[in-house]
Scaffold this motif. Sequence first.
Motif, short mmCIF file in Angstrom:
data_model
loop_
_atom_site.label_atom_id
_atom_site.label_comp_id
_atom_site.label_asym_id
_atom_site.label_seq_id
_atom_site.Cartn_x
_atom_site.Cartn_y
_atom_site.Cartn_z
N VAL A 86 26.33 3.33 -19.91
CA VAL A 86 25.63 2.04 -19.99
C VAL A 86 26.63 0.92 -20.28
O VAL A 86 26.59 -0.13 -19.63
CB VAL A 86 24.51 2.07 -21.06
CG1 VAL A 86 23.97 0.68 -21.32
CG2 VAL A 86 23.38 2.99 -20.60
N ARG A 87 27.52 1.14 -21.23
CA ARG A 87 28.52 0.11 -21.55
C ARG A 87 29.40 -0.19 -20.34
O ARG A 87 29.75 -1.34 -20.09
CB ARG A 87 29.38 0.56 -22.73
CG ARG A 87 28.65 0.48 -24.05
CD ARG A 87 29.58 0.82 -25.22
NE ARG A 87 28.86 0.76 -26.47
CZ ARG A 87 28.53 1.83 -27.18
NH1 ARG A 87 28.87 3.03 -26.79
NH2 ARG A 87 27.86 1.69 -28.31
N LEU A 90 27.39 -2.25 -17.84
CA LEU A 90 27.24 -3.62 -18.32
C LEU A 90 28.53 -4.43 -18.17
O LEU A 90 28.50 -5.62 -17.85
CB LEU A 90 26.79 -3.64 -19.78
CG LEU A 90 25.38 -3.12 -20.06
CD1 LEU A 90 25.11 -3.11 -21.55
CD2 LEU A 90 24.34 -3.93 -19.32
N ASN A 95 25.04 -9.86 -14.26
CA ASN A 95 23.63 -9.90 -14.60
C ASN A 95 22.96 -11.05 -13.86
O ASN A 95 23.22 -12.21 -14.12
CB ASN A 95 23.44 -10.07 -16.11
CG ASN A 95 21.99 -9.95 -16.52
OD1 ASN A 95 21.11 -9.73 -15.69
ND2 ASN A 95 21.75 -10.09 -17.80
N ARG A 118 23.24 -6.36 -11.66
CA ARG A 118 22.19 -5.71 -12.45
C ARG A 118 21.17 -6.78 -12.80
O ARG A 118 21.46 -7.97 -12.73
CB ARG A 118 22.74 -5.07 -13.72
CG ARG A 118 23.21 -6.05 -14.76
CD ARG A 118 23.73 -5.34 -16.02
NE ARG A 118 23.99 -6.25 -17.09
CZ ARG A 118 25.06 -7.01 -17.21
NH1 ARG A 118 26.01 -6.94 -16.29
NH2 ARG A 118 25.21 -7.83 -18.23
N LEU A 139 18.13 1.79 -14.93
CA LEU A 139 18.94 2.26 -16.05
C LEU A 139 18.49 1.55 -17.32
O LEU A 139 18.83 0.38 -17.53
CB LEU A 139 20.42 1.98 -15.79
CG LEU A 139 21.41 2.45 -16.83
CD1 LEU A 139 21.45 3.98 -16.89
CD2 LEU A 139 22.79 1.91 -16.53
N VAL A 141 18.51 0.00 -20.75
CA VAL A 141 19.60 -0.44 -21.62
C VAL A 141 19.05 -0.49 -23.04
O VAL A 141 18.11 -1.22 -23.33
CB VAL A 141 20.12 -1.83 -21.20
CG1 VAL A 141 21.18 -2.33 -22.16
CG2 VAL A 141 20.65 -1.79 -19.77
N LEU A 145 22.50 -3.24 -27.07
CA LEU A 145 23.56 -3.30 -26.05
C LEU A 145 23.26 -4.36 -25.03
O LEU A 145 24.11 -4.66 -24.19
CB LEU A 145 23.69 -1.95 -25.33
CG LEU A 145 24.27 -0.80 -26.11
CD1 LEU A 145 24.37 0.44 -25.24
CD2 LEU A 145 25.63 -1.15 -26.67
N ASP A 146 22.07 -4.94 -25.07
CA ASP A 146 21.66 -5.90 -24.04
C ASP A 146 22.16 -7.31 -24.32
O ASP A 146 21.96 -8.20 -23.54
CB ASP A 146 20.15 -5.90 -23.86
CG ASP A 146 19.38 -6.11 -25.15
OD1 ASP A 146 20.01 -6.26 -26.22
OD2 ASP A 146 18.15 -6.12 -25.11
#
Length: 150
Positions: A86-87, A90, A95, A118, A139, A141, A145-146
């Motif tokens: 995930v990291r 990102l 985004n 994303r 996925l 998140v 972490l968002d």
Amino acid sequence: MLVVDLHCDQGHAFEGWFASGDELLRQQQAGLLGCPVCGSHAVQRRPSATRINVSGAKGAGEPVMEPPTQQAVDGQALQAAYLQVVRQVLSQTENVGERFADEARRIHHGDAPERAIRGQATAEERAELREEGIDTLALPVPKGLDGPLQ
């Protein structure tokens, strides 16, 4: 060094390293402990077995601690691997937020530069993209972490 098992109110398990038991308590009372998965600050210490170093034990009758079960190790490894993926996603994607479906179409048709993006899309939008030959991956998140990456 004190290594303890922790869990949050959402059921996520993780490990914490502290200089001492007092330091663990101080950070917990100050609300400094946060779940790396969801960001919750409702973190509690879990019961854990005492760790005994038996690397030099040779005699019969000396205590031997069994390693953690493979299932526990696999669950922790899976959680750590998921967070790492995930990291990475990102940090290596743009985004585009709620414009995801429109921007994916623009990239697919050559109307926008090709790049990794994303964002958010409804199940209906994802189904329409799939019908148009545009592959996507949902996925989740974890909270915490968002926000901005460090």
